[in-house]
Design a protein around this motif. Structure first.
Motif, PDB file in Angstrom:
ATOM      1  N   PRO A  35       0.863  -1.346   0.579  1.00  0.00           N
ATOM      2  CA  PRO A  35       0.083   0.156  -0.112  1.00  0.00           C
ATOM      3  C   PRO A  35       0.951   1.772  -0.511  1.00  0.00           C
ATOM      4  CG  PRO A  35      -0.260  -1.076   2.020  1.00  0.00           C
ATOM      5  CD  PRO A  35       0.552  -2.294   1.112  1.00  0.00           C
ATOM      6  N   VAL A  36      -0.054   2.367  -0.474  1.00  0.00           N
ATOM      7  CA  VAL A  36       1.055   3.455  -0.210  1.00  0.00           C
ATOM      8  C   VAL A  36       1.542   4.361   1.006  1.00  0.00           C
ATOM      9  CG1 VAL A  36       0.984   6.159  -0.748  1.00  0.00           C
ATOM     10  CG2 VAL A  36      -0.138   4.439  -2.168  1.00  0.00           C
ATOM     11  N   ALA A  37       0.507   3.840   1.947  1.00  0.00           N
ATOM     12  CA  ALA A  37       1.027   4.026   2.761  1.00  0.00           C
ATOM     13  C   ALA A  37       2.461   3.284   3.640  1.00  0.00           C
ATOM     14  CB  ALA A  37      -0.030   3.784   5.131  1.00  0.00           C
ATOM     15  N   GLU A  38       3.208   2.315   2.643  1.00  0.00           N
ATOM     16  CA  GLU A  38       4.258   1.619   3.287  1.00  0.00           C
ATOM     17  C   GLU A  38       4.991   1.937   2.754  1.00  0.00           C
ATOM     18  OE1 GLU A  38       1.915  -2.339   4.839  1.00  0.00           O
ATOM     19  OE2 GLU A  38       3.490  -2.908   3.554  1.00  0.00           O
ATOM     20  N   ILE A  39       4.728   2.581   0.900  1.00  0.00           N
ATOM     21  CA  ILE A  39       5.821   3.013   0.362  1.00  0.00           C
ATOM     22  C   ILE A  39       4.851   3.945  -0.409  1.00  0.00           C
ATOM     23  CG2 ILE A  39       6.924   2.401  -1.762  1.00  0.00           C
ATOM     24  CD1 ILE A  39       8.138   0.381  -0.111  1.00  0.00           C
ATOM     25  N   PRO A  40       5.736   4.923   0.104  1.00  0.00           N
ATOM     26  CA  PRO A  40       4.773   6.466  -0.756  1.00  0.00           C
ATOM     27  C   PRO A  40       4.880   6.583  -2.165  1.00  0.00           C
ATOM     28  CG  PRO A  40       5.230   6.746   1.824  1.00  0.00           C
ATOM     29  CD  PRO A  40       5.970   6.037   1.391  1.00  0.00           C
ATOM     30  N   ALA A  41       5.870   6.298  -3.063  1.00  0.00           N
ATOM     31  CA  ALA A  41       6.056   6.446  -4.385  1.00  0.00           C
ATOM     32  C   ALA A  41       5.180   5.642  -5.185  1.00  0.00           C
ATOM     33  CB  ALA A  41       7.446   6.636  -4.461  1.00  0.00           C
ATOM     34  N   ARG A  42       4.630   4.871  -4.171  1.00  0.00           N
ATOM     35  CA  ARG A  42       3.657   4.135  -5.694  1.00  0.00           C
ATOM     36  C   ARG A  42       2.350   4.684  -5.374  1.00  0.00           C
ATOM     37  NH1 ARG A  42       4.030  -1.136  -6.692  1.00  0.00           N
ATOM     38  NH2 ARG A  42       0.875  -1.295  -5.989  1.00  0.00           N
ATOM     39  N   GLY A  43       2.620   5.868  -4.806  1.00  0.00           N
ATOM     40  CA  GLY A  43       1.438   6.675  -5.247  1.00  0.00           C
ATOM     41  C   GLY A  43       1.023   7.977  -6.146  1.00  0.00           C
ATOM     42  N   ILE A  44       2.078   8.435  -6.539  1.00  0.00           N
ATOM     43  CA  ILE A  44       2.616   8.676  -7.605  1.00  0.00           C
ATOM     44  C   ILE A  44       1.889   8.572  -8.517  1.00  0.00           C
ATOM     45  CG2 ILE A  44       4.318  10.083  -9.256  1.00  0.00           C
ATOM     46  CD1 ILE A  44       4.407  10.989  -6.128  1.00  0.00           C
ATOM     47  N   VAL A  45       0.920   8.167  -9.225  1.00  0.00           N
ATOM     48  CA  VAL A  45      -0.046   8.311 -10.561  1.00  0.00           C
ATOM     49  C   VAL A  45      -0.236   9.089 -11.198  1.00  0.00           C
ATOM     50  CG1 VAL A  45      -1.155   6.301 -10.871  1.00  0.00           C
ATOM     51  CG2 VAL A  45      -0.177   6.039  -9.621  1.00  0.00           C
ATOM     52  N   PRO A  46       0.236   9.842 -12.022  1.00  0.00           N
ATOM     53  CA  PRO A  46      -1.067  11.300 -12.557  1.00  0.00           C
ATOM     54  C   PRO A  46      -1.871  10.923 -13.061  1.00  0.00           C
ATOM     55  CG  PRO A  46       1.752  11.125 -12.867  1.00  0.00           C
ATOM     56  CD  PRO A  46       1.387   9.792 -12.262  1.00  0.00           C
ATOM     57  N   THR A  47      -2.776  11.786 -12.823  1.00  0.00           N
ATOM     58  CA  THR A  47      -4.121  11.804 -13.749  1.00  0.00           C
ATOM     59  C   THR A  47      -3.892  11.775 -15.200  1.00  0.00           C
ATOM     60  OG1 THR A  47      -4.460  13.400 -11.771  1.00  0.00           O
ATOM     61  CG2 THR A  47      -6.536  12.847 -13.307  1.00  0.00           C
ATOM     62  N   SER A  48      -3.390  12.279 -16.063  1.00  0.00           N
ATOM     63  CA  SER A  48      -2.980  11.984 -16.927  1.00  0.00           C
ATOM     64  C   SER A  48      -1.556  12.171 -17.862  1.00  0.00           C
ATOM     65  CB  SER A  48      -3.830  12.892 -18.398  1.00  0.00           C
ATOM     66  OG  SER A  48      -3.312  14.347 -17.336  1.00  0.00           O
ATOM     67  N   GLY A  49      -0.760  12.782 -16.193  1.00  0.00           N
ATOM     68  CA  GLY A  49       1.055  12.751 -17.073  1.00  0.00           C
ATOM     69  C   GLY A  49       1.277  11.897 -17.692  1.00  0.00           C
ATOM     70  N   LYS A  50       2.794  11.366 -17.766  1.00  0.00           N
ATOM     71  CA  LYS A  50       3.323  10.096 -17.641  1.00  0.00           C
ATOM     72  C   LYS A  50       4.633  10.343 -16.950  1.00  0.00           C
ATOM     73  CE  LYS A  50       6.586   9.914 -21.623  1.00  0.00           C
ATOM     74  NZ  LYS A  50       7.175  10.207 -22.556  1.00  0.00           N
ATOM     75  N   VAL A  51       4.299   9.251 -16.243  1.00  0.00           N
ATOM     76  CA  VAL A  51       5.941   9.090 -15.556  1.00  0.00           C
ATOM     77  C   VAL A  51       7.869   7.626 -15.777  1.00  0.00           C
ATOM     78  CG1 VAL A  51       7.363   8.069 -12.847  1.00  0.00           C
ATOM     79  CG2 VAL A  51       4.204   8.939 -12.855  1.00  0.00           C
ATOM     80  N   THR A  52       8.713   9.012 -15.406  1.00  0.00           N
ATOM     81  CA  THR A  52       9.936   8.274 -16.240  1.00  0.00           C
ATOM     82  C   THR A  52      10.909   8.117 -15.273  1.00  0.00           C
ATOM     83  OG1 THR A  52       9.210   8.945 -18.184  1.00  0.00           O
ATOM     84  CG2 THR A  52      11.543   8.030 -17.615  1.00  0.00           C
ATOM     85  N   PHE A  53      11.586   7.222 -15.116  1.00  0.00           N
ATOM     86  CA  PHE A  53      12.088   6.900 -13.938  1.00  0.00           C
ATOM     87  C   PHE A  53      14.017   6.821 -14.583  1.00  0.00           C
ATOM     88  CE2 PHE A  53      10.196   5.407  -9.317  1.00  0.00           C
ATOM     89  CZ  PHE A  53       9.159   5.360 -10.321  1.00  0.00           C
ATOM     90  N   LEU A  54      14.483   7.277 -14.655  1.00  0.00           N
ATOM     91  CA  LEU A  54      15.914   6.933 -15.277  1.00  0.00           C
ATOM     92  C   LEU A  54      16.888   7.211 -13.309  1.00  0.00           C
ATOM     93  CD1 LEU A  54      16.218  10.532 -16.670  1.00  0.00           C
ATOM     94  CD2 LEU A  54      15.635   8.536 -17.950  1.00  0.00           C
ATOM     95  N   VAL A  55      17.123   5.740 -13.443  1.00  0.00           N
ATOM     96  CA  VAL A  55      17.779   4.736 -12.564  1.00  0.00           C
ATOM     97  C   VAL A  55      19.457   4.396 -12.842  1.00  0.00           C
ATOM     98  CG1 VAL A  55      16.008   4.000 -12.416  1.00  0.00           C
ATOM     99  CG2 VAL A  55      17.057   2.459 -12.956  1.00  0.00           C
ATOM    100  N   ASP A  56      20.021   4.324 -11.913  1.00  0.00           N
ATOM    101  CA  ASP A  56      21.396   3.456 -12.806  1.00  0.00           C
ATOM    102  C   ASP A  56      21.462   2.235 -11.986  1.00  0.00           C
ATOM    103  OD1 ASP A  56      23.591   3.790  -9.503  1.00  0.00           O
ATOM    104  OD2 ASP A  56      21.514   3.385  -9.700  1.00  0.00           O
ATOM    105  N   ARG A  57      22.316   1.210 -12.420  1.00  0.00           N
ATOM    106  CA  ARG A  57      22.050   0.199 -12.712  1.00  0.00           C
ATOM    107  C   ARG A  57      21.707  -1.057 -11.064  1.00  0.00           C
ATOM    108  NH1 ARG A  57      22.098  -1.480 -17.139  1.00  0.00           N
ATOM    109  NH2 ARG A  57      23.492  -0.699 -18.976  1.00  0.00           N
ATOM    110  N   ALA A  58      22.793   0.176 -10.564  1.00  0.00           N
ATOM    111  CA  ALA A  58      23.108  -0.226  -9.058  1.00  0.00           C
ATOM    112  C   ALA A  58      21.453  -0.225  -8.885  1.00  0.00           C
ATOM    113  CB  ALA A  58      23.936   0.399  -8.064  1.00  0.00           C
ATOM    114  N   ALA A  59      20.320   0.746  -8.880  1.00  0.00           N
ATOM    115  CA  ALA A  59      19.275   0.727  -7.915  1.00  0.00           C
ATOM    116  C   ALA A  59      18.620  -0.226  -8.907  1.00  0.00           C
ATOM    117  CB  ALA A  59      18.796   2.380  -8.738  1.00  0.00           C
ATOM    118  N   ALA A  60      18.326  -0.665  -9.824  1.00  0.00           N
ATOM    119  CA  ALA A  60      18.045  -1.382 -10.894  1.00  0.00           C
ATOM    120  C   ALA A  60      17.680  -2.708 -10.349  1.00  0.00           C
ATOM    121  CB  ALA A  60      18.263  -1.464 -12.619  1.00  0.00           C
TER     122      ALA A  60
END
Ligand code: 6PG
Length: 243
Positions: free
Chosen positions: A213-238
């Motif tokens: 749930p978002v309460a535990e992982i707040p970043a899961r609450g980023i779900v834009p109404t109509s906007g795009k979400v992109t994650f730019l990550v490095d290999r270590a984070a992935a």
């Protein structure tokens, strides 16, 4: 609505370079189409490399960019913990960026006052908005615990659906933070997460592949109404994504 886009790059420098190009392209598109580019800056350390590249890289429409902040610590602007100080040192040293285009959260005020003051500022920047202000681009980071902006696990601001800016008590730090709320972050046309380092691998996996749930992982609450979400990550984070 399509899910987030993930791009895995080799290093922090590659993430910063790619993000700078991303910001550049969106800044000119917005400035040319609507006369201004509204950008919410992220705090913490990761974006420092991006801000430096924005400052040194291909010219941005600085005089038509409105710099806001996604969150701020409850500290004065000259504190080493201040997001505004980090951004000012890395970004707004530019001759093109006069201070009037940078709208910092007044962390030196008591948290509730700072939140109310910033909401007032945003309402002047987004006049006539009857719901929530839609930034052209919101930059976000990801904490090892899954927080983003200053929306921390099990913190009160997670459920705020009316205010634009909230003062949020963060138990783990025994302090308040000031943060944009989910309705504002999710009103953005685009959200760009920058996530670097092995200490983010667990949280990134939880965000992209988990069901907590978002309460535990707040970043899961980023779900834009109509906007795009992109994650730019490095290999270590992935690292946790391939399992
Ligand atoms: C802050 C940020 C916060 C940050 C994450 C990741 O004020 O610290 O808004 O949400 O983005 O904690 O921080 P790092 O990029 O330093 O790992």
């Amino acid at each position: 609505m399509a899910g987030p886009t993930l791009r895995v790059l080799d290093s922090l420098d590659a993430v910063a370079r790619t993000a700078a190009q991303w910001v550049h392209d969106r800044a000119w598109a917005a400035a040319n189409a609507r006369g201004r580019f509204t950008l919410a800056l992220s705090g913490g350390n990761t974006p420092r490399a991006l801000y430096r590249r924005m400052a040194d890289g291909p010219r941005l429409p600085w005089d038509r960019t409105v710099f806001c902040f996604g969150d701020e610590r409850n500290v004065p602007p000259d504190s080493p913990d201040s997001n505004a100080r980090m951004a000012r040192e890395a970004l707004t040293g530019q001759p093109f960026v006069n201070q009037s285009s940078v709208y910092r959260i007044k962390g030196e005020l008591p948290a509730e006052e700072a939140a109310a003051d910033y909401e007032k500022t945003l309402r002047t920047l987004f006049p006539g908005t009857t719901t929530f202000p839609g930034f052209d681009l919101v930059l976000l980071g990801l904490g090892p615990d899954g927080h983003t902006a200053s929306l921390f696990p099990h913190s009160a601001a997670l459920v705020d659906r009316t205010r634009w800016v909230a003062a949020n008590w963060v138990e783990k730090f025994r302090t308040h933070r000031i943060t944009l709320t989910f309705p504002v972050l999710n009103a953005a046309a685009e959200v760009l997460f920058l996530v670097v380092g092995e200490d983010k691998a667990w949280a990134l996996k939880e965000v992209l592949k988990g069901t907590a749930p978002v309460a535990e992982i707040p970043a899961r609450g980023i779900v834009p109404t109509s906007g795009k979400v992109t994650f730019l990550v490095d290999r270590a984070a992935a690292a946790g994504l391939s399992t």
